[in-house]
Design an enzyme around this catalytic site. Structure first.
Site, PDB file in Angstrom:
ATOM      1  N   HIS A  45      -1.205   8.143   3.825  1.00  0.00           N
ATOM      2  CA  HIS A  45      -1.317   9.601   3.919  1.00  0.00           C
ATOM      3  C   HIS A  45      -2.362  10.159   2.950  1.00  0.00           C
ATOM      4  O   HIS A  45      -2.992   9.421   2.200  1.00  0.00           O
ATOM      5  CB  HIS A  45       0.052  10.251   3.708  1.00  0.00           C
ATOM      6  N   HIS A  98      -3.098   9.196  -0.646  1.00  0.00           N
ATOM      7  CA  HIS A  98      -3.813   7.975  -1.031  1.00  0.00           C
ATOM      8  C   HIS A  98      -5.323   8.156  -1.089  1.00  0.00           C
ATOM      9  O   HIS A  98      -6.048   7.237  -1.443  1.00  0.00           O
ATOM     10  CB  HIS A  98      -3.517   6.843  -0.032  1.00  0.00           C
ATOM     11  N   LYS A 104       5.070   2.450   4.922  1.00  0.00           N
ATOM     12  CA  LYS A 104       4.846   3.872   4.654  1.00  0.00           C
ATOM     13  C   LYS A 104       3.483   4.233   5.228  1.00  0.00           C
ATOM     14  O   LYS A 104       2.562   3.426   5.198  1.00  0.00           O
ATOM     15  CB  LYS A 104       4.840   4.135   3.143  1.00  0.00           C
TER      16      LYS A 104
HETATM   17  N1  ARG Z   1       2.297   1.352  -4.821  1.00  0.00           N
HETATM   18  C1  ARG Z   1       2.329   2.207  -5.972  1.00  0.00           C
HETATM   19  C2  ARG Z   1       2.610   3.634  -5.539  1.00  0.00           C
HETATM   20  O1  ARG Z   1       2.353   3.988  -4.420  1.00  0.00           O
HETATM   21  C3  ARG Z   1       1.056   2.190  -6.766  1.00  0.00           C
HETATM   22  C4  ARG Z   1       0.757   0.882  -7.416  1.00  0.00           C
HETATM   23  C5  ARG Z   1      -0.264   1.007  -8.482  1.00  0.00           C
HETATM   24  N2  ARG Z   1      -0.601  -0.225  -9.090  1.00  0.00           N
HETATM   25  C6  ARG Z   1       0.123  -0.895  -9.996  1.00  0.00           C
HETATM   26  N3  ARG Z   1      -0.303  -2.038 -10.429  1.00  0.00           N
HETATM   27  N4  ARG Z   1       1.243  -0.385 -10.450  1.00  0.00           N
HETATM   28  O2  ARG Z   1       3.062   4.411  -6.347  1.00  0.00           O
END
Ligand code: ARG
Length: 549
Positions: A116, A119, A113
């Site tokens: 963007h 983030h 992905k």
């Molecule tokens: N990759 C996830 C997202 O974009 C966020 C992860 C956050 N960290 C975690 N330990 N859940 O939504």
């Protein structure tokens, strides 16, 4: 830095019964600290005004003047003593969090992905918190909890095999992956068989099929490489890139713990944990055997606790995942883990962007690198106009452009929704990164002319209002950083930097620095201290501090 609050508390408790440390409050227009005397009226059977003036007469707080006004006991610090105190130690030399360990899960990008604009907040808040905790002496572990698990990667492999090529992947990287992803979705709407194909491929990744895994690892490397390019521009480095896939085979251990405590229930073939009336149950495993997001987060929490023995574990994640983290922390609490209380969801609001043309949007998303590039371009144009002969223009433009975006993201309280505008982020006269960077450079250019020798100064020469206001903002800077850490709020640092710049600029206009003699030495010493604090503070919130602008 002298702790005047404790000094006041110790002195005042002698004359005021039931005084609480919290009764000593900071600064209003009349003084530096005060104690409101209203709460003692009943006990002492006197008016607050009488209590305050009797206390003022009886009290002896050295280094301060004590007075009474309208029921308040007012303390004014002796200016010269505070100036001396401010120069006694360098900001950043006390380490109140030495020996503590804080895990900070932030940025946490998803494989294939794009990186963007969504983030931006997690990345800069988390990055700044790492710096802030480290500055206070803690060990900060920055963790990029990669989103590298899920069925979508099977679809990507199918798409790559049918419509992609090594060459295109090599050349276009993440753009290629994104196009493949979009195409897979479009085609699978027309042809139901594609979903089955994708499932087959994701099973192959799961079972460790060499070819499937190597492709997936390649997608992963491309994603991380692109993210790292952005991190470098933001002065960010991670200690760990262990993603969700790392925890898949550790979910079994969590299930055993849940079973031991009788917490695991089966509903329609799925494994769930009931987490109370106010929340839906946490889904651990689907009926088809696949583990869920929260299950992997549980395994990750245990892993982090075992690996780092953290005192706090922070998750810098948007507010829309609030329920997920509430459930996660609740399950750990039900499991009886005492450290469940040390887990914190550091949440933040939404970002939208103004002043970026649609043409820079690739697909439907606004890449963070495009936003940074636009900011750098605009910064370069402004610098060209203001200082056409500047050496190192490209590097300074990068520092100023990227810094403007980061500073703006970190200027408001993190829970507030943000409408980001490049125009205002780059306003050199606004409450912005460029304004702070420019003030720092101005200090340096004064110092280049004045050459302060670093020796002792006559503190009485910095007690006029403008100098003193500036000194005070330097004096308690360590407290500000500490506050930012315990509130998980880098904006506390950014706001202080702007305040300090405003105070310094008033001082600069009111007091001629190059006035000769001891006064010049004292003013240069203050300028040097302001420059150091600005540089230190900018670094805490991920910004460079160019020497010249
Ligand atoms: N990759 C996830 C997202 O974009 C966020 C992860 C956050 N960290 C975690 N330990 N859940 O939504």
């Amino acid at each position: 830095m002298t702790d005047y609050k404790s000094k006041i508390f110790d002195a005042a408790r002698e004359v005021l019964p039931d005084l609480d440390p919290a009764d000593v409050t900071a600064a209003d227009a009349f003084c530096d600290y005060c104690v409101p005397c209203f709460k003692f009226a009943k006990l002492l059977r006197k008016s607050p005004a009488a209590i305050a003036s009797e206390a003022a007469a009886a009290l002896n707080a050295d280094g301060m003047t004590v007075s009474a006004l309208n029921g308040y006991l007012n303390f004014t610090i002796d200016r010269q003593a505070l100036v001396a105190d401010a120069f006694a130690a360098r900001p950043g030399s006390v380490k109140p969090l030495a020996g503590k360990t804080v895990c900070i899960d932030y940025s946490s990008v998803n494989i294939a992905k794009p990186f963007h604009i969504g983030h931006l907040m997690t990345t800069v808040i988390g990055g700044a918190l790492c710096k802030i905790y480290k500055a206070l002496g803690a060990t900060a572990v920055g963790i990029n909890h990669l989103g590298d698990w899920g069925t979508q990667f099977g679809g990507l492999i199918y798409a790559f095999r049918n419509w992609g090529s090594e060459k295109a992947l090599e050349e276009r990287g993440l753009d290629e992956l994104l196009d493949l992803y979009v195409r897979f979705h479009a085609e699978s709407e027309k042809d139901g068989k594609l979903a089955d194909e994708a499932r087959e491929w994701s099973k192959k990744i799961e079972s460790g099929d060499k070819y499937a895994v190597s492709l997936f690892e390649k997608f992963k490397a491309i994603t991380i490489e692109q993210a790292k390019r952005v991190y470098k521009r933001l002065n960010i480095e991670f200690d760990s890139y262990l993603g969700e896939s790392f925890y898949v085979d550790k979910v079994g251990g969590v299930e055993r713990k849940l079973k031991d405590k009788n917490l695991l229930a089966v509903s329609d073939g799925a494994e769930i944990v009931e987490v109370g009336e106010d929340m839906p149950p946490a889904l651990i495993r689907r009926s088809d055997g696949a583990s869920l997001y929260i299950a992997r987060d549980l395994a990750a929490a245990y892993y982090r606790h075992e690996t780092y023995a953290f005192d706090k574990c922070l998750y810098v994640v948007a507010s829309h995942q609030a329920l997920h983290f509430k459930q996660l922390f609740k399950v750990l609490e039900l499991l009886g883990e005492p450290w469940a209380k040390d887990m914190v969801h550091v949440s933040y609001g939404m970002v939208s962007v103004e002043g970026m043309s649609l043409s820079t949007r690739r697909g439907n998303v606004l890449y963070l690198s495009d936003v940074l590039n636009s900011a750098v371009e605009k910064a370069a144009a402004i610098i060209d106009e203001r200082n056409p002969d500047l050496k190192d223009k490209a590097r300074v433009s990068e520092s100023v452009g990227v810094g403007a975006v980061v500073f703006d993201a970190l200027y408001d309280g993190r829970l507030k929704d943000k409408n980001f505008s490049l125009e205002s982020a780059l306003n050199f006269d606004g409450e912005t990164g460029p304004y702070v960077q420019y003030t720092h450079a101005r200090c340096r250019s004064v110092l280049a002319k004045g050459d302060y020798d670093g020796g002792a100064i006559d503190c009485s020469l910095l007690t006029d209002d403008e100098a003193y206001e500036t000194v005070k903002l330097v004096w308690d800077f360590d407290d500000v950083v500490y506050n930012a850490a315990i509130k998980y709020e880098p904006s506390i640092v950014s706001r202080r930097l702007v305040k300090l710049c405003q105070a310094f600029n008033r001082f600069y206009n009111a007091d001629r620095i190059m006035c000769g003699g001891e006064a010049q030495r004292a003013r240069l010493a203050l300028t040097a201290r302001v420059a150091d604090v600005l540089k230190y503070g900018l670094d805490l919130i991920l910004l460079d501090a160019p020497e010249r602008m």
